[in-house]
Design a protein around this motif. Structure first.
Motif, PDB file in Angstrom:
ATOM      1  N   ASP A 137     -67.060   1.294  49.095  1.00 52.99           N
ATOM      2  CA  ASP A 137     -67.255   0.547  47.856  1.00 52.99           C
ATOM      3  C   ASP A 137     -65.958  -0.168  47.511  1.00 52.99           C
ATOM      4  N   VAL A 138     -65.905  -1.465  47.795  1.00 54.08           N
ATOM      5  CA  VAL A 138     -64.664  -2.204  47.601  1.00 54.08           C
ATOM      6  C   VAL A 138     -64.347  -2.421  46.132  1.00 54.08           C
ATOM      7  N   GLU A 139     -65.294  -2.126  45.252  1.00 58.98           N
ATOM      8  CA  GLU A 139     -65.048  -2.296  43.823  1.00 58.98           C
ATOM      9  C   GLU A 139     -64.479  -1.041  43.181  1.00 58.98           C
ATOM     10  N   GLN A 140     -64.589   0.086  43.863  1.00 60.67           N
ATOM     11  CA  GLN A 140     -64.137   1.346  43.295  1.00 60.67           C
ATOM     12  C   GLN A 140     -62.627   1.480  43.461  1.00 60.67           C
ATOM     13  N   PRO A 141     -61.872   1.652  42.382  1.00 60.34           N
ATOM     14  CA  PRO A 141     -60.408   1.661  42.482  1.00 60.34           C
ATOM     15  C   PRO A 141     -59.879   2.851  43.273  1.00 60.34           C
ATOM     16  N   VAL A 142     -58.778   2.615  43.950  1.00 58.19           N
ATOM     17  CA  VAL A 142     -58.072   3.644  44.704  1.00 58.19           C
ATOM     18  C   VAL A 142     -56.821   4.023  43.922  1.00 58.19           C
ATOM     19  N   ASP A 143     -56.644   5.322  43.685  1.00 59.84           N
ATOM     20  CA  ASP A 143     -55.494   5.791  42.915  1.00 59.84           C
ATOM     21  C   ASP A 143     -54.272   6.074  43.781  1.00 59.84           C
ATOM     22  N   LEU A 144     -54.517   6.479  45.025  1.00 62.21           N
ATOM     23  CA  LEU A 144     -53.414   6.910  45.887  1.00 62.21           C
ATOM     24  C   LEU A 144     -53.664   6.455  47.316  1.00 62.21           C
ATOM     25  N   LEU A 145     -52.649   5.854  47.926  1.00 58.26           N
ATOM     26  CA  LEU A 145     -52.698   5.444  49.331  1.00 58.26           C
ATOM     27  C   LEU A 145     -51.533   6.108  50.048  1.00 58.26           C
ATOM     28  N   VAL A 146     -51.833   6.853  51.117  1.00 55.50           N
ATOM     29  CA  VAL A 146     -50.799   7.518  51.909  1.00 55.50           C
ATOM     30  C   VAL A 146     -50.823   6.944  53.317  1.00 55.50           C
ATOM     31  N   LEU A 147     -49.682   6.453  53.769  1.00 56.04           N
ATOM     32  CA  LEU A 147     -49.523   5.953  55.129  1.00 56.04           C
ATOM     33  C   LEU A 147     -48.747   6.997  55.923  1.00 56.04           C
ATOM     34  N   ALA A 148     -49.303   7.451  57.045  1.00 52.34           N
ATOM     35  CA  ALA A 148     -48.704   8.543  57.810  1.00 52.34           C
ATOM     36  C   ALA A 148     -48.557   8.140  59.268  1.00 52.34           C
ATOM     37  N   HIS A 149     -47.389   8.420  59.849  1.00 48.16           N
ATOM     38  CA  HIS A 149     -47.099   7.998  61.216  1.00 48.16           C
ATOM     39  C   HIS A 149     -45.969   8.835  61.776  1.00 48.16           C
ATOM     40  N   THR A 150     -45.956   9.029  63.079  1.00 47.41           N
ATOM     41  CA  THR A 150     -44.939   9.850  63.720  1.00 47.41           C
ATOM     42  C   THR A 150     -43.564   9.204  63.648  1.00 47.41           C
ATOM     43  N   ALA A 151     -43.495   7.881  63.843  1.00 45.43           N
ATOM     44  CA  ALA A 151     -42.235   7.140  63.801  1.00 45.43           C
ATOM     45  C   ALA A 151     -42.410   5.923  62.894  1.00 45.43           C
TER      46      ALA A 151
END
Length: 299
Positions: A89-103
């Protein structure tokens, strides 16, 4: 009485693999200057012919690919363990975005966090997890839980990346070597604790390779005394470490230190007997042993 919607619940998972990037690393002068500066400070060398070689996919590239894929058709719904869902649902707001990666991203000048946050509705807080080795996705999920409870979030996204290209010529430990570009997206929403899709993460640090098998068996017993859960094991888990007679076991591929375990989630065969999923991974370089239990419909 309806339980209060509290903790994060995994509601959908999407994954993608990407072909190598077509642009050259040297096309952006600032990227080349940054790499030279970092190499000089670290006493490392750059890869020969760097300015002419094709680069990989940036975190922004991979994040955009995940959003595009999930918006068209869900590749989620892990065999009934995570509730099936329609397109995001592209209209539903996102409160938190976490980007995770080894390097870190090989082109940090692109500001992937800000670029991806702009693609999402709402004004999400953006957090990053890096240099955690094979523990990366588990640490990211723990971070979501901690931040969620503190700030009362309703919706979060976790993007986990494996990036194969590096501008540096230094050797990479085999346990962290990446064989191609890939990414996994987790969507988490508010829901009752212990409902289908809710999860708990357990991590132990300083675990030597000699002790890892015994500690893993102990964690598996604590998390699933009856031995009925489906086990998803990363490539850091040796085959003999999981006792015979446990629930079904699937193993992640080599060369995907961040996404190997999570990449098994989309498309799992339906198995109503498996009440939960146990995701397990071990990083021998850092001595980190991780387990995540995701509740199934029978919990």
């Amino acid at each position: 009485m309806t339980p209060a919607a509290v903790g994060p619940v995994v509601t959908a998972v999407a994954a993608c693999r990407l072909t190598p990037g077509h642009r050259r690393f040297g096309e952006r002068v600032e990227d080349l200057e940054y790499a030279r500066s970092q190499a000089e400070q670290a006493g490392a060398a750059l890869r020969p012919g760097l300015a002419e070689q094709p680069a990989g996919n940036t975190f922004e590239d991979m994040g955009a690919a995940l959003l595009a894929a999930s918006a068209k058709a869900w590749t989620a719904g892990t065999a009934g363990h995570v509730p099936p869902a329609g397109p995001v649902d592209v209209e539903q707001p996102v409160d938190l975005l976490v980007l995770a990666h080894t390097a870190p991203d090989f082109t940090p000048t692109t500001l992937a966090a800000a670029a991806l946050a702009e693609r999402l509705p709402g004004e999400p807080t953006v957090l990053g997890v890096t240099e955690q080795g094979r523990s990366t996705p588990f640490t990211a999920l723990r971070l979501v839980t901690s931040h969620w409870r503190r700030h009362g979030h309703r919706r979060a996204m976790v993007m986990v990346f494996d990036q194969s290209f590096t501008p540096y010529a230094n050797e990479v430990p085999d346990v962290w070597r990446v064989d191609g570009d890939g990414a996994v997206l987790l969507v988490l929403e508010a829901g009752p604790d212990d409902s289908s899709g809710s999860y708990r993460v357990r991590q132990e640090h300083g675990v030597s390779p000699q002790r890892a098998a015994g500690r893993l068996r102990a964690l598996l017993t604590e998390a699933d005394p009856e031995g009925r859960a489906r086990v998803l094991a990363g490539s850091g888990i040796a085959p003999g470490w999981i006792p015979a007679g446990r629930g079904p076991v699937r193993r992640g591929p080599e060369g995907r230190p961040s996404t190997g375990v999570l990449g098994l989630l989309p498309g799992l065969p339906r198995d109503d007997d498996a009440r939960a999923l146990l995701l397990v991974e071990y990083d021998s370089e850092l001595g980190d042993l991780s387990l995540c239990r995701i509740e199934g419909p029978g919990a």
